[in-house]
Design a protein around this motif. Structure first.
Motif, PDB file in Angstrom:
ATOM      1  N   VAL A 173       0.849  -1.183   0.000  1.00  0.00           N
ATOM      2  CA  VAL A 173       0.000   0.000   0.000  1.00  0.00           C
ATOM      3  C   VAL A 173       0.885   1.234   0.000  1.00  0.00           C
ATOM      4  O   VAL A 173       2.083   1.156   0.255  1.00  0.00           O
ATOM      5  CB  VAL A 173      -0.921   0.003   1.242  1.00  0.00           C
TER       6      VAL A 173
ATOM      7  N   THR B  49      -2.643  -5.398   0.265  1.00  0.00           N
ATOM      8  CA  THR B  49      -1.583  -5.442  -0.744  1.00  0.00           C
ATOM      9  C   THR B  49      -1.775  -4.405  -1.841  1.00  0.00           C
ATOM     10  O   THR B  49      -0.853  -4.153  -2.607  1.00  0.00           O
ATOM     11  CB  THR B  49      -1.515  -6.836  -1.415  1.00  0.00           C
ATOM     12  N   ARG B  50      -2.971  -3.820  -1.930  1.00  0.00           N
ATOM     13  CA  ARG B  50      -3.228  -2.903  -3.038  1.00  0.00           C
ATOM     14  C   ARG B  50      -4.196  -1.800  -2.604  1.00  0.00           C
ATOM     15  O   ARG B  50      -5.257  -2.089  -2.090  1.00  0.00           O
ATOM     16  CB  ARG B  50      -3.817  -3.675  -4.230  1.00  0.00           C
TER      17      ARG B  50
ATOM     18  N   ASP C 259      -9.094  -8.945  -0.114  1.00  0.00           N
ATOM     19  CA  ASP C 259      -7.946  -8.282  -0.732  1.00  0.00           C
ATOM     20  C   ASP C 259      -7.698  -8.902  -2.102  1.00  0.00           C
ATOM     21  O   ASP C 259      -7.942 -10.104  -2.296  1.00  0.00           O
ATOM     22  CB  ASP C 259      -6.709  -8.458   0.158  1.00  0.00           C
TER      23      ASP C 259
ATOM     24  N   ASP D  28      -9.550  -2.718  -2.998  1.00  0.00           N
ATOM     25  CA  ASP D  28      -9.205  -1.705  -3.998  1.00  0.00           C
ATOM     26  C   ASP D  28     -10.411  -1.227  -4.799  1.00  0.00           C
ATOM     27  O   ASP D  28     -10.262  -0.492  -5.771  1.00  0.00           O
ATOM     28  CB  ASP D  28      -8.129  -2.240  -4.953  1.00  0.00           C
TER      29      ASP D  28
END
Length: 311
Positions: free
Chosen positions: A16, A118-119, A237, A298
């Protein structure tokens, strides 16, 4: 090689943005979601000269006791006041206040599974943002807003209306999702508390990880969906849905592991542990009358809103 159980999944992989962006929610970003939450079109309230279905400010007969009077022909027998009837010798029926403000309750899962990303942002930040969207949408609909989690003394934000009620909920979401609370008692405890707080006709939004939903006894849900509008957002995620086809470093229960996800066998295990478990949770919830949406960390935080009010 087995994968971590839902409660043990990694906090290791995180790409991130730097600083606190996407890692912890901020009050300013939750306040800024008011525009997107209130932009969704809602039916206009009826008025003289306009025909067709429209929502009413009055929410039905209501459940708050007002008084008792003598029974009259046509009164609902289910509302007979048996105690007063026995004391007076004449049949009486109960009257209730009409419910003019619906309660929208946000139940926040604060298990460690959500503090990972993770994003774009952590799952915990997405949960806070989705809760903020729900609070602003409740304000738009004229509801009172409340929030709770499984935990200690600050685990309940009492119902309140207007912008002040929304801001109290947003402040709680920022605190709850800043870090995993030490006193988290689980989603089951939070839902049991919600069941005691809600009255028929309320709206319930549950923000949760699929692993937390799997730990809730299935019989919990019908007691909620039978009397309330229930929407469950399963936060995940991108890496859980589509892991890279390579070795992936994980940390589980203090042990480091590197499953090789280029292996077909390992990818099947990953599929069962993450997206497969999420689909299983969603199917179980739908079978018990809840509306379910999968909300990726996201994705736009308001993308689930069409679930609200849908027949």
């Amino acid at each position: 090689m087995p994968f971590p159980a839902p409660g043990d999944r990694t906090r290791q992989v995180s790409v991130v943005p730097s600083g606190t962006d996407g890692v912890v929610p901020t009050l300013s970003e939750l306040v800024a979601l008011r525009g997107v939450a209130q932009a969704r079109h809602v039916a206009r309230r009826g008025r003289l000269g306009i025909s067709g279905p429209a929502p009413s400010m009055q929410r039905g007969r209501g459940m708050e006791y007002a008084e008792s009077r003598e029974y009259a022909q046509g009164d609902d027998a289910r509302h007979i006041d048996w105690r007063l009837t026995a004391r007076s010798g004449r049949m009486h029926t109960k009257l209730f206040h009409a419910e003019r403000e619906r309660l929208s309750l946000i139940v926040a899962d604060t298990s460690p599974d959500l503090f990972f990303g993770t994003r774009v942002r952590f799952k915990s930040v997405q949960a806070a943002r989705a809760g903020a969207v729900a609070a602003w949408a409740a304000l738009r609909d004229g509801d009172r807003i409340a929030a709770l989690r499984g935990g200690g003394a600050d685990a309940l934000v009492p119902p309140a209306g207007g912008p002040r009620g929304v801001l109290r909920v947003l402040d709680a979401l920022v605190r709850w999702y800043a870090a995993p609370p030490d006193d988290d008692t689980g989603l089951t405890v939070a839902l049991d508390r919600a069941r005691r707080l809600l009255r028929p006709g309320a709206r319930l939004l549950v923000l949760a990880d699929a692993g937390s939903v799997a730990r809730v006894p299935p019989q919990t849900w019908p007691s909620l969906t039978g009397h309330h509008e229930v929407v469950v957002l399963l936060i995940d995620d991108p890496i859980e849905r589509e892991p890279p086809a390579q070795r992936l470093p994980l940390l589980s229960a203090g042990r480091r592991m590197e499953p090789d996800l280029s292996s077909a066998a390992q990818r099947r295990r990953w599929e069962a542990a993450f997206p497969g478990a999420a689909r299983q949770a969603a199917d179980m919830l739908r079978a018990r009358g809840a509306r379910v949406d999968m909300l990726s960390a996201d994705a736009p935080s308001e993308s689930w809103l069409p679930q609200v009010g849908r027949r």
